[in-house]
Design a protein around this motif. Structure first.
Motif, PDB file in Angstrom:
ATOM      1  N   THR B  47       0.813  -1.215   0.000  1.00 32.27           N
ATOM      2  CA  THR B  47       0.000   0.000   0.000  1.00 32.27           C
ATOM      3  C   THR B  47       0.849   1.270   0.000  1.00 32.27           C
ATOM      4  O   THR B  47       0.530   2.242  -0.686  1.00 32.27           O
ATOM      5  N   GLU B  48       1.944   1.238   0.759  1.00 36.98           N
ATOM      6  CA  GLU B  48       2.798   2.432   0.825  1.00 36.98           C
ATOM      7  C   GLU B  48       3.348   2.770  -0.557  1.00 36.98           C
ATOM      8  O   GLU B  48       3.451   3.933  -0.929  1.00 36.98           O
ATOM      9  N   LYS B  49       3.704   1.729  -1.295  1.00 38.12           N
ATOM     10  CA  LYS B  49       4.245   1.957  -2.631  1.00 38.12           C
ATOM     11  C   LYS B  49       3.177   2.548  -3.547  1.00 38.12           C
ATOM     12  O   LYS B  49       3.450   3.443  -4.338  1.00 38.12           O
ATOM     13  N   GLU B  52       2.602   6.163  -2.853  1.00 40.48           N
ATOM     14  CA  GLU B  52       3.743   7.026  -3.145  1.00 40.48           C
ATOM     15  C   GLU B  52       3.476   8.003  -4.292  1.00 40.48           C
ATOM     16  O   GLU B  52       3.877   9.150  -4.246  1.00 40.48           O
ATOM     17  N   SER B  53       2.807   7.517  -5.334  1.00 40.89           N
ATOM     18  CA  SER B  53       2.692   8.317  -6.544  1.00 40.89           C
ATOM     19  C   SER B  53       1.304   8.929  -6.704  1.00 40.89           C
ATOM     20  O   SER B  53       0.885   9.211  -7.808  1.00 40.89           O
ATOM     21  N   PRO B  55      -1.831  11.748  -5.032  1.00 38.58           N
ATOM     22  CA  PRO B  55      -2.182  12.761  -4.025  1.00 38.58           C
ATOM     23  C   PRO B  55      -2.773  12.067  -2.793  1.00 38.58           C
ATOM     24  O   PRO B  55      -3.359  10.990  -2.914  1.00 38.58           O
ATOM     25  N   ASN B  57      -5.349  12.410  -0.940  1.00 44.03           N
ATOM     26  CA  ASN B  57      -6.759  12.047  -0.809  1.00 44.03           C
ATOM     27  C   ASN B  57      -7.152  10.875  -1.715  1.00 44.03           C
ATOM     28  O   ASN B  57      -8.201  10.281  -1.522  1.00 44.03           O
ATOM     29  N   GLN B  58      -6.309  10.534  -2.675  1.00 44.38           N
ATOM     30  CA  GLN B  58      -6.639   9.379  -3.517  1.00 44.38           C
ATOM     31  C   GLN B  58      -6.284   8.059  -2.851  1.00 44.38           C
ATOM     32  O   GLN B  58      -6.612   6.997  -3.373  1.00 44.38           O
ATOM     33  N   LEU B  85      -0.853  16.909  10.092  1.00 41.14           N
ATOM     34  CA  LEU B  85       0.212  17.544   9.320  1.00 41.14           C
ATOM     35  C   LEU B  85      -0.230  18.907   8.800  1.00 41.14           C
ATOM     36  O   LEU B  85       0.559  19.846   8.741  1.00 41.14           O
TER      37      LEU B  85
END
Lengths: 227, 317
Positions: B47-49, B52-53, B55, B57-58, B85
């Motif tokens: 999921t982190e990957k 990564e690319s 925004p 909110n997506q 943040l």
């Protein structure tokens, strides 16, 4: 709360002295940065010292700073209409901070006794990057460190069983490194001739998904009627 | 005398009683597991990957899928992080809605846990009863977000929309006559809040039923009491949180100790176990559901009395 956080921050600095390279308070939490060869000693004190009592290690994760400060998205201004959709590919921020190493390991600690959290960051030099394991201090580090090894390729010295944990059997590479492609390197398909599942080089291309949004409300009526 | 050795067997990854895809390499001495090597990565999606690319909110939708039994709670953690943040606080009504849905999700999760746990241990009856309750909560998910599971309802700065004034209705079909449907729709005549209130009225009775079936059940107790004992020290070492940690007797509840959203305005108790075995964890889960009902009731009352915005406007903090 802010006061006690400040006090805790000062106590940390006083106790560890120059073992702490840098520290700051951000979003209600203290972050300290330490050298990898002092990791074990510092962690032991953090767990055993009465005034810290960080009995729990909530998370260990790796960070890859390879592309830090490089943004693909034009997101400097907030608007009510949304983001720019194009990937600009190579908009480099001039002021990239100099980091001592490409990889860092971040430990998230929790003290139930004092109701407090702490983030410990440790830059790991070397190729492959290598740092001491903290499994003997917190047992929960076992799988977390395996995960960090698997996904970032950071080695943990003294870990009892440093195997891959999440990726496929026989997987090559470390997927969370920034230079690992999003779509991966191999894909699996069923080979009808060999009558088994085989690996082959990945056939999909990386692309940017642009969701198609169809709106029917008053804001768009004018535009639609003009057409 | 024949030599007796431990047996090593492979369990899964696809196995009817492996929830999700879990592979275990087990070393058995008779029926007792001596060593287990879990291979947990078969559902890993990186999921982190993926995030990564995109925004921020997506990626909310990905969070639903992390733990697909407690969808909105995952969204909540993610959305709270973004808000932290950015330094923004959502409108108070949105906070109450989130807390209410968090607690409904907790029930959703615990009910599913109870269903699966009981079925695994051999109490088959519970499974379908629990699914019946789960269904009601999934209907509440559907009413606010349009989808039953992966809601993407929480957004940075609030929630996607205010609570609807009507509930979706059942329609007559091959399986349900007009008369059945009228009974099934009887709780659905008013707004979503009416439906939730009716649920908080009926659910504790259902919980009592489950407890009647299990809590003093001899077989249930034989299979849970003194099984899987985890001491408080060990639980901390292993990084336990939530009901697992509380089952071991550690009074730790983030909702009380580091309250977020409106938990500091609500009245509820921390549930703590004593022995740290499966049975205590079961009792903790059951009592937590009752506490959740208490919280939901308070939220319903507040939401009835206090209409207002559910999303920050442009430029608001």
């Amino acid at each position: 709360m802010a006061n006690s956080l400040e006090a805790f921050h000062t106590r940390l600095r006083e106790f560890f002295g120059d073992k702490i390279l840098a520290s700051r308070i951000a979003t209600g939490q203290v972050t300290i940065e330490i050298l990898p060869d002092q990791l074990s000693a510092v962690c032991k004190s953090l767990r055993d010292e009465e005034q810290f009592a960080f009995a729990q290690l909530s998370d260990v994760c790796g960070v890859d700073y390879l592309s830090y400060g490089k943004a693909d998205w034009e997101t400097q201004d907030t608007t009510s209409t949304g983001f720019s959709r194009g990937v600009s590919g190579g908009v480099y921020n001039e002021e990239i901070r100099g980091f001592p190493a490409r990889f860092a390991v971040v430990y998230h600690l929790l003290s139930i006794k004092h109701n407090r959290r702490l983030r410990v960051r440790c830059f790991v030099p070397g190729d492959p990057p290598k740092v001491n394991s903290v499994v003997d201090i917190w047992a929960s580090a076992n799988w977390f460190e395996r995960e960090t090894f698997d996904l970032f390729g950071i080695l943990f010295d003294g870990h009892p069983d440093l195997r891959r944990i999440l990726t496929d059997y026989g997987f090559i590479g470390h997927p969370f490194r920034k230079d690992f492609p999003l779509e991966g390197n191999v894909e699996v398909i069923y080979d009808a001739e060999k009558k088994r599942v085989v690996y082959q080089p990945v056939s999909i291309e990386n692309r940017v998904l642009v969701p198609k949004v169809i709106r029917h409300d008053h804001r768009y009526e004018k535009v639609e009627s003009k057409k | 005398m024949p030599e007796i050795r431990n047996m090593t067997i492979n369990f899964g990854p696809q196995h009817p009683s492996a929830h999700g895809v879990l592979r275990l390499v087990l070393e058995l001495d008779g029926e007792v597991v001596q060593r287990a090597d879990p291979h947990i990565g078969l559902l890993h999606r990186g999921t982190e990957k993926l995030a990564e690319s995109k925004p921020y909110n997506q990626s909310i939708g990905y969070m639903d899928r992390l733990d697909y039994i407690s969808m909105m709670c995952n969204e909540h953690a993610y959305v709270l992080a973004i808000e932290k943040l950015l330094g923004i606080t959502p409108p108070i009504r949105a906070q109450y809605i989130r807390v209410m849905y968090d607690e409904m999700t907790r029930i959703l999760n615990h009910v599913f846990w109870l269903a699966a746990h009981a079925a695994d241990i051999g109490a088959m009856t519970i499974l379908l009863y629990c699914m019946r309750d789960r269904e009601n909560i999934l209907d509440c998910y559907e009413a606010v977000s349009g989808t039953r599971m992966h809601a993407t309802y929480y957004r940075p700065g609030g929630v996607y929309r205010d609570l609807p004034e009507t509930m979706p209705q059942y329609k007559p079909s091959e399986w349900h006559s007009q008369k059945d449907v009228e009974v099934m729709n009887s709780d659905r005549q008013g707004s979503l809040l009416d439906f939730i209130e009716a649920f908080t009225a009926s659910f504790p009775g259902n919980l009592d039923d489950y407890e009647t079936l299990l809590t003093e059940n001899r077989i249930w107790k034989q299979r849970t009491v003194d099984i899987g004992v985890v001491t408080a020290e060990r639980a901390l070492q292993l990084g336990f949180t939530g009901p697992m940690l509380r089952g071991s007797g550690v009074e730790w509840d983030l909702r009380k100790k580091q309250p977020y959203e409106v938990y500091d305005r609500l009245d509820f108790d921390i549930v703590v176990g004593v022995n740290g075995d499966c049975y205590d964890r079961y009792l903790v889960h059951m009592e937590e559901m009752r506490q959740s009902i208490r919280i939901i009731r308070q939220c319903v009352d507040w939401l009835r009395a206090n209409p207002g915005p559910t999303m920050l406007g442009c430029g608001q903090r």
